[in-house]
Scaffold this motif. Structure first.
Motif: not given
Length: 81
Positions: A34-40, A44-57, A62-68
């Motif tokens: 709602d705040r940033f418009g369309p997003l990808s 999923a489940m994986s062999s490790s745990q992670s959070v990745t944020i990319s494609g920000t202007k 990127k920091e704001e999305i991480g905080q949200l």
């Protein structure tokens, strides 16, 4: 378009159920989409745990999305019973 990938360790004893992952996806789309418009978004489940944020202007975006994401995770009112 922001891209968010959240991977949970499939071997973890505390791995989230399908219902929880679906509810998390709904919250992310609601609060971040709602705040940033369309997003990808991939959750999923994986062999490790992670959070990745990319494609920000900007790094600030990127920091704001991480905080949200952190706010969504800490507010467990959306977690199915």
């Amino acid at each position: 378009m922001p891209r968010i990938e959240i991977l949970f360790d499939k071997e973890s004893k505390q791995k989230p159920s399908d219902k929880t992952r679906n509810a998390l996806q709904e919250q992310i789309i609601k609060k971040i989409g709602d705040r940033f418009g369309p997003l990808s978004l991939r959750i999923a489940m994986s062999s490790s745990q992670s959070v990745t944020i990319s494609g920000t202007k900007t790094d600030d975006e990127k920091e704001e999305i991480g905080q949200l994401l952190e706010e969504i995770w800490q507010d467990d009112s959306w977690v199915p019973a």
